[in-house]
Design an enzyme around this catalytic site. Structure first.
Site, PDB file in Angstrom:
ATOM      1  N   PRO A   2      36.691  38.057  32.917  1.00 19.89           N
ATOM      2  CA  PRO A   2      37.477  39.077  31.965  1.00 19.89           C
ATOM      3  C   PRO A   2      37.808  40.647  32.301  1.00 19.89           C
ATOM      4  O   PRO A   2      36.013  40.506  32.895  1.00 19.89           O
ATOM      5  CB  PRO A   2      37.074  38.682  30.945  1.00 19.89           C
ATOM      6  CG  PRO A   2      36.431  37.521  30.437  1.00 19.89           C
ATOM      7  CD  PRO A   2      35.818  37.387  31.697  1.00 19.89           C
ATOM      8  N   GLU A   3      38.600  40.916  32.661  1.00 18.55           N
ATOM      9  CA  GLU A   3      38.968  42.434  33.438  1.00 18.55           C
ATOM     10  C   GLU A   3      39.924  43.167  32.134  1.00 18.55           C
ATOM     11  O   GLU A   3      39.853  42.803  31.348  1.00 18.55           O
ATOM     12  CB  GLU A   3      40.278  41.895  34.565  1.00 18.55           C
ATOM     13  CG  GLU A   3      38.925  41.454  35.137  1.00 18.55           C
ATOM     14  CD  GLU A   3      40.174  40.648  36.776  1.00 18.55           C
ATOM     15  OE1 GLU A   3      40.958  41.727  36.791  1.00 18.55           O
ATOM     16  OE2 GLU A   3      40.503  39.962  37.547  1.00 18.55           O
ATOM     17  N   LYS A  58      35.508  47.275  31.771  1.00 19.46           N
ATOM     18  CA  LYS A  58      35.189  45.502  31.233  1.00 19.46           C
ATOM     19  C   LYS A  58      34.494  45.317  29.884  1.00 19.46           C
ATOM     20  O   LYS A  58      34.174  43.850  29.109  1.00 19.46           O
ATOM     21  CB  LYS A  58      35.219  44.398  32.375  1.00 19.46           C
ATOM     22  CG  LYS A  58      35.168  44.850  33.217  1.00 19.46           C
ATOM     23  CD  LYS A  58      35.272  44.058  34.740  1.00 19.46           C
ATOM     24  CE  LYS A  58      36.005  43.875  35.539  1.00 19.46           C
ATOM     25  NZ  LYS A  58      35.842  43.164  37.192  1.00 19.46           N
ATOM     26  N   ARG A 259      34.415  37.597  47.616  1.00 13.74           N
ATOM     27  CA  ARG A 259      35.117  37.309  46.796  1.00 13.74           C
ATOM     28  C   ARG A 259      36.893  37.273  47.655  1.00 13.74           C
ATOM     29  O   ARG A 259      36.826  37.436  47.995  1.00 13.74           O
ATOM     30  CB  ARG A 259      35.131  38.484  46.315  1.00 13.74           C
ATOM     31  CG  ARG A 259      34.426  40.091  45.086  1.00 13.74           C
ATOM     32  CD  ARG A 259      34.190  38.491  44.205  1.00 13.74           C
ATOM     33  NE  ARG A 259      34.516  39.218  42.642  1.00 13.74           N
ATOM     34  CZ  ARG A 259      35.007  39.247  42.411  1.00 13.74           C
ATOM     35  NH1 ARG A 259      34.168  41.139  42.167  1.00 13.74           N
ATOM     36  NH2 ARG A 259      35.782  39.495  41.422  1.00 13.74           N
TER      37      ARG A 259
END
Length: 269
Positions: A2-3, A58, A259
């Site tokens: 989640p961001e 976050k 990433r």
């Protein structure tokens, strides 16, 4: 993971659901998900009213009536569900906080955590985090000043929580696409006009993500039709090998700083 938009969506919905309610019971199924003895955690939290839920980057901060704060970071794989025992997901629950026959389930907290702090401790824990994108202090001039002090690839900079709070893998990709800039580009090679476009894209893409409930498709409660709506609007994220909706060329995936990074080599320069 989640961001900012996902956590902002959770914040808005949870304030509607549990702000003003009193915690009737606490269940700890995984001690590593909290930071104090389970008995102390339960004694401190149980019978307390939730005053409000705030967000910082976050993180979510559940403000309790006794001045204590429950600081949540879902990390990779973490999510929440609010409802009854009958309609809860068939998943392992690490922590459950009850409000009568309704419960807030914390799921997937293997890397994430729900820590109990006082106000000072919470502030210290979050002190390293950079400015909020929608704060009054985060002006175009502040952004230009901060990015002028950075070097290296743009993707890595956007992921740096000390640079700007709340941006992660999904929204960094979407921001770069919206601004027409390659995430692989070096900061030193990004011109003045591109920096202004990047600033505007940060604000617009994050706001769009919030408006559509973020990209994670686990509903927060039964009949929640908002959460996860942004995933269908993603232009490049998780679309490797698919056609760009703008130019028709194939979207590329490249690994940067361990990433996965998605971009259109035609639309982004």
């Amino acid at each position: 993971m989640p961001e900012l938009p996902e956590m902002e969506n959770y914040k808005i919905l949870l304030n509607q659901k549990i702000a003003g309610q009193i915690i009737s019971a606490v269940q700890i199924n995984r001690e590593k998900s909290i930071n104090v003895n389970p008995d102390l955690f339960t004694r401190t939290v149980q019978h307390q009213k939730i005053i409000t839920i705030n967000r910082r980057g976050k993180h979510l901060l559940f403000q309790l009536q006794n001045g204590k704060i429950l600081l949540l970071h879902l990390m990779l794989g973490g999510w929440m569900y609010y409802g009854t025992e009958a309609d809860k997901p068939k998943r392992t629950i690490q922590v459950r906080i009850s409000f009568g026959d309704q419960h807030l389930y914390f799921i997937g907290l293997r890397l994430g955590y729900l820590h109990l702090y006082n106000q000072t401790e919470a502030e210290q824990h979050l002190a390293h985090i950079g400015p909020e994108p929608f704060s009054n202090d985060f002006s175009i001039n502040e952004f230009k000043n901060r990015i002028s002090q950075k070097h290296g690839r743009l993707k890595t900079t956007l992921l740096d929580q000390e640079f700007i709070a709340g941006i992660g893998n999904c929204y960094s990709a979407e921001i770069c696409y919206d601004a027409g800039i390659l995430p692989t580009k070096d900061i030193d090679d990004i011109g003045e006009a591109e920096r202004e476009s990047l600033y505007q894209s940060i604000l617009s893409i994050l706001q769009k993500g919030i408006h559509h409930g973020g990209y994670m498709d686990n509903p927060l409660f039964k009949d929640d039709h908002l959460t996860g709506g942004f995933i269908d609007l993603c232009q490049v994220y998780d679309r490797e090998g698919e056609k760009c909706k703008r130019c028709g060329n194939v979207i590329i995936m490249e690994t940067i700083s361990s990433r996965k990074t998605f971009y259109c080599p035609t639309c982004q320069k």
